[in-house]
Design an enzyme around this catalytic site. Structure first.
Site, PDB file in Angstrom:
ATOM      1  N   ALA A 106       0.853  -1.194   0.000  1.00  0.00           N
ATOM      2  CA  ALA A 106       0.000   0.000   0.000  1.00  0.00           C
ATOM      3  C   ALA A 106       0.880   1.231   0.000  1.00  0.00           C
ATOM      4  O   ALA A 106       1.883   1.296   0.722  1.00  0.00           O
ATOM      5  CB  ALA A 106      -0.921   0.015   1.215  1.00  0.00           C
ATOM      6  N   LYS A 107       0.511   2.192  -0.823  1.00  0.00           N
ATOM      7  CA  LYS A 107       1.178   3.495  -0.866  1.00  0.00           C
ATOM      8  C   LYS A 107       0.454   4.410   0.105  1.00  0.00           C
ATOM      9  O   LYS A 107      -0.721   4.717  -0.066  1.00  0.00           O
ATOM     10  CB  LYS A 107       1.129   4.076  -2.278  1.00  0.00           C
ATOM     11  CG  LYS A 107       1.600   5.521  -2.374  1.00  0.00           C
ATOM     12  CD  LYS A 107       1.240   6.106  -3.724  1.00  0.00           C
ATOM     13  CE  LYS A 107       1.538   7.602  -3.779  1.00  0.00           C
ATOM     14  NZ  LYS A 107       0.601   8.408  -2.964  1.00  0.00           N
TER      15      LYS A 107
END
Length: 325
Positions: free
Chosen positions: A172-173
């Site tokens: 996940a960014k």
């Protein structure tokens, strides 16, 4: 791919635009030559992965043929040497699946994906969306694009607990957040959470084994800073001496600070694309080109901050290469 494959420095690049791309009647706006050059340079410098077609990648304003042109240039240039994640977020599940399948067939390694955002999604809607995409595109890894401003979604702790059960969700960014330790706990370590570059030092120091990857859009102003940050953190994990990491991280913070307007996150979100592309054009590492309509207008004080930030990062990049910091 699995979460264990997400490591090191992941660069975020814009979708380079040809002159005139800011016009409403522009067509075929992707500068594929500059796309290929930038990706080749990043790989030569040692980047670990590349994320594309998020907010500053202008996924919201690219036509489908332009997305295809960019993805083709990116994937064919990388040739499997580093993972390439392409953004396939759309306003609905069916279009997202169609675009993700096309990218998978092309050879992209994964998608950077946010939930639908015309209507604010409920928890059940968002989780089911990621489940549906994973089921329809079993060979594509998913990086959840946790941008609360863009997607009007909270990305709460319970959300991470639920999506961690989807095998394709491997990373996940994240924006700056104080909740990463709790997110790791509820996800069982099945998602490799990636903080932003100037938050990476403190996060990695708090949990050196788990937090081993970060993302950077500033890399498109000059990637050598981020290469140095990655390598200094690796060394600090071995020696316990974080002083060199802290010096560099503090310098990065100062270079990025002018980018953010006085109005805080809401004002930054309004001008996010033009701010990022303007500072990249000023820094000169990549020819980001003009911003596509309608997100191509900003008052002078907004652009002034971007200019200062771009110039500051370009100088920092030179100082790192010269060994001056």
């Amino acid at each position: 791919m699995t979460a264990a494959d997400v490591d090191g420095f992941w660069a975020i690049i814009p979708t380079p635009a040809k002159e005139g791309a800011d016009r409403w009647d522009a067509t075929d706006t992707v500068d594929v030559d500059e796309t290929a050059r930038a990706i080749e340079d990043l790989i030569a410098k040692g980047v670990n992965g590349i994320l594309t077609m998020g907010t500053l990648g202008e996924a919201s304003t690219l036509t489908w043929p332009e997305k295809q042109a960019f993805m083709t240039a990116a994937v064919e240039t990388a040739r499997g040497r580093v993972p390439i994640f392409v953004g396939t977020s759309t306003l609905n599940t069916r279009d997202t699946i169609e675009q993700t399948r096309w990218a998978s067939d092309l050879g992209a390694d994964g998608t950077m994906l946010g939930p639908p955002f015309w209507c604010q999604a409920s928890m059940d809607m968002a989780v089911q969306y990621f489940k549906d995409v994973a089921q329809a595109c079993p060979d594509m890894a998913i990086a959840i694009y946790a941008n609360m401003q863009a997607f009007k979604f909270a990305f709460s702790i319970p959300f991470w607990a639920r999506v961690s059960q989807i095998p394709q969700v491997i990373t996940a960014k994240l924006p700056p957040t104080p909740q990463m330790s709790a997110m790791k706990l509820v996800s069982g370590g099945r998602i490799r959470f990636m903080p932003i570059d100037n938050e990476y030092a403190s996060v990695a120091r708090s949990d050196p084994e788990f937090f081993s990857a970060f993302w950077s859009s500033s890399a498109s102003c000059g990637p050598d800073v981020c290469i140095a940050l990655r390598d200094r953190v690796i060394e600090a994990k071995k020696t316990g001496d974080w002083s060199a990491v802290t010096r560099l991280s503090d310098a990065m913070e100062l270079a990025v600070a002018p980018l953010f307007p006085a109005g805080g996150p809401p004002e930054f979100a309004t001008y996010n694309i033009i701010l990022e592309k303007h500072r990249m054009n000023v820094a000169g590492w990549i020819k980001a080109g003009p911003t596509r309509a309608p997100y191509n207008h900003a008052p002078p004080h907004i652009l002034e901050g971007a200019e200062k930030s771009g110039a500051a990062w370009a100088k920092l990049n030179k100082d790192v290469l010269a060994g001056n910091i």
